[in-house]
Write a protein that holds these residues in place. Structure first.
Motif, PDB file in Angstrom:
ATOM      1  N   LEU A  64      38.343  51.778  47.434  1.00  0.00           N
ATOM      2  CA  LEU A  64      39.318  51.986  46.364  1.00  0.00           C
ATOM      3  C   LEU A  64      40.117  50.714  46.099  1.00  0.00           C
ATOM      4  O   LEU A  64      40.365  50.367  44.941  1.00  0.00           O
ATOM      5  CB  LEU A  64      40.262  53.148  46.701  1.00  0.00           C
ATOM      6  N   ALA A  65      40.489  49.998  47.140  1.00  0.00           N
ATOM      7  CA  ALA A  65      41.238  48.740  46.954  1.00  0.00           C
ATOM      8  C   ALA A  65      40.407  47.731  46.166  1.00  0.00           C
ATOM      9  O   ALA A  65      40.949  46.987  45.344  1.00  0.00           O
ATOM     10  CB  ALA A  65      41.659  48.164  48.299  1.00  0.00           C
ATOM     11  N   CYS A  66      39.097  47.708  46.396  1.00  0.00           N
ATOM     12  CA  CYS A  66      38.223  46.802  45.637  1.00  0.00           C
ATOM     13  C   CYS A  66      38.185  47.195  44.163  1.00  0.00           C
ATOM     14  O   CYS A  66      38.217  46.328  43.285  1.00  0.00           O
ATOM     15  CB  CYS A  66      36.813  46.818  46.228  1.00  0.00           C
ATOM     16  N   GLU A  67      38.116  48.489  43.889  1.00  0.00           N
ATOM     17  CA  GLU A  67      38.100  48.942  42.503  1.00  0.00           C
ATOM     18  C   GLU A  67      39.424  48.618  41.812  1.00  0.00           C
ATOM     19  O   GLU A  67      39.446  48.196  40.656  1.00  0.00           O
ATOM     20  CB  GLU A  67      37.797  50.434  42.452  1.00  0.00           C
ATOM     21  N   VAL A  68      40.515  48.793  42.541  1.00  0.00           N
ATOM     22  CA  VAL A  68      41.831  48.446  41.992  1.00  0.00           C
ATOM     23  C   VAL A  68      41.904  46.944  41.724  1.00  0.00           C
ATOM     24  O   VAL A  68      42.367  46.509  40.671  1.00  0.00           O
ATOM     25  CB  VAL A  68      42.964  48.910  42.930  1.00  0.00           C
ATOM     26  N   LEU A  69      41.432  46.144  42.676  1.00  0.00           N
ATOM     27  CA  LEU A  69      41.446  44.687  42.501  1.00  0.00           C
ATOM     28  C   LEU A  69      40.669  44.287  41.247  1.00  0.00           C
ATOM     29  O   LEU A  69      41.109  43.419  40.490  1.00  0.00           O
ATOM     30  CB  LEU A  69      40.878  43.968  43.723  1.00  0.00           C
ATOM     31  N   GLN A  70      39.536  44.912  41.026  1.00  0.00           N
ATOM     32  CA  GLN A  70      38.742  44.559  39.852  1.00  0.00           C
ATOM     33  C   GLN A  70      39.496  44.847  38.551  1.00  0.00           C
ATOM     34  O   GLN A  70      39.437  44.054  37.612  1.00  0.00           O
ATOM     35  CB  GLN A  70      37.392  45.278  39.890  1.00  0.00           C
ATOM     36  N   ILE A  71      40.240  45.942  38.496  1.00  0.00           N
ATOM     37  CA  ILE A  71      41.034  46.226  37.298  1.00  0.00           C
ATOM     38  C   ILE A  71      42.183  45.226  37.172  1.00  0.00           C
ATOM     39  O   ILE A  71      42.462  44.710  36.082  1.00  0.00           O
ATOM     40  CB  ILE A  71      41.579  47.669  37.322  1.00  0.00           C
ATOM     41  N   LEU A  72      42.853  44.935  38.286  1.00  0.00           N
ATOM     42  CA  LEU A  72      43.949  43.956  38.240  1.00  0.00           C
ATOM     43  C   LEU A  72      43.430  42.591  37.800  1.00  0.00           C
ATOM     44  O   LEU A  72      44.097  41.879  37.041  1.00  0.00           O
ATOM     45  CB  LEU A  72      44.642  43.859  39.601  1.00  0.00           C
ATOM     46  N   GLU A  73      42.242  42.248  38.248  1.00  0.00           N
ATOM     47  CA  GLU A  73      41.622  40.988  37.817  1.00  0.00           C
ATOM     48  C   GLU A  73      41.262  41.023  36.336  1.00  0.00           C
ATOM     49  O   GLU A  73      41.396  40.020  35.635  1.00  0.00           O
ATOM     50  CB  GLU A  73      40.366  40.694  38.639  1.00  0.00           C
ATOM     51  N   ASP A  74      40.810  42.175  35.851  1.00  0.00           N
ATOM     52  CA  ASP A  74      40.535  42.305  34.412  1.00  0.00           C
ATOM     53  C   ASP A  74      41.809  42.049  33.624  1.00  0.00           C
ATOM     54  O   ASP A  74      41.805  41.331  32.619  1.00  0.00           O
ATOM     55  CB  ASP A  74      39.983  43.690  34.085  1.00  0.00           C
ATOM     56  N   ILE A  75      42.911  42.631  34.085  1.00  0.00           N
ATOM     57  CA  ILE A  75      44.192  42.437  33.406  1.00  0.00           C
ATOM     58  C   ILE A  75      44.579  40.961  33.432  1.00  0.00           C
ATOM     59  O   ILE A  75      44.961  40.383  32.408  1.00  0.00           O
ATOM     60  CB  ILE A  75      45.287  43.300  34.066  1.00  0.00           C
ATOM     61  N   ARG A  76      44.474  40.350  34.604  1.00  0.00           N
ATOM     62  CA  ARG A  76      44.877  38.941  34.758  1.00  0.00           C
ATOM     63  C   ARG A  76      44.043  38.024  33.869  1.00  0.00           C
ATOM     64  O   ARG A  76      44.573  37.206  33.121  1.00  0.00           O
ATOM     65  CB  ARG A  76      44.744  38.505  36.235  1.00  0.00           C
TER      66      ARG A  76
END
Length: 194
Positions: A64-76
């Motif tokens: 789940l943390a990896c999936e969250v990171l991928q969304i945060l990276e998309d935002i960034r």
């Protein structure tokens, strides 16, 4: 370098992979999707998303943390891209609007994928981070949860992928707790009359 193969869009940091495409494209909706895939993946390369961060994060905090990171990276990365490439804003917003509308239709039909809490978390984070209107089909509890983190301000403080890793772990841990609490009944089952 761009290759068209498979069924999804992604990058390995050097090559952008797009889904297999027909030889002639005259569908404006499909062209918008293709442009948004390109803008999205170019952003990951330009702003140096680092996939090597995923395995240690997965080991420490779970998938789940990896999936969250991928969304945060998309935002960034998308937030930075639209500042230097104005057309990217049009392409990314157009594709996101279409996708969120499609998911809204599925959510109205109670499609289990669309209304799954992790998917609602993903879309709520993306909407907040990229300043898209929040769809009404996303559970308000999840919207409030996302709003309790600095997701909307990522473009102002996250310069590298490493900057968002701690937040990804924190969101994943807190979300697991939120979901676990939501799945417990508010009170024990009624046993009177037995």
């Amino acid at each position: 370098r761009v290759k068209c193969q498979g069924t999804r869009a992604y990058t390995d940091g050097k090559t952008i992979y797009l889904p297999s495409l027909p030889p002639l494209i005259d569908d404006e909706k499909l062209l918008t999707e293709i442009r948004s895939f390109l803008d999205h993946e170019v952003g990951h390369i330009k702003w140096e998303s680092d996939v090597s961060l995923l395995p240690p994060l997965k080991k420490a905090k779970g998938q789940l943390a990896c999936e969250v990171l991928q969304i945060l990276e998309d935002i960034r990365t998308e937030s930075r891209s639209v500042k230097i490439w104005p057309g990217a804003e049009i392409n990314l917003t157009g594709a996101a609007t279409e996708f969120l509308s499609m998911l809204g239709d599925l959510a109205k039909e109670k499609d289990p994928q669309a209304v799954h809490p992790v998917n609602m978390l993903r879309f709520a984070m993306l909407c907040r981070g990229r300043k898209y209107p929040m769809p009404d089909w996303i559970d308000q509890k999840i919207v409030d949860f996302v709003d309790s983190f600095p997701v909307a301000t990522i473009p102002t403080w996250a310069k590298t992928a490493k900057d968002v890793v701690p937040l990804a772990g924190e969101i994943a841990d807190a979300f697991r707790k939120l979901v676990a609490e939501s799945e417990r009944p508010d009170s024990p089952p009624d046993t009177q009359g037995e």
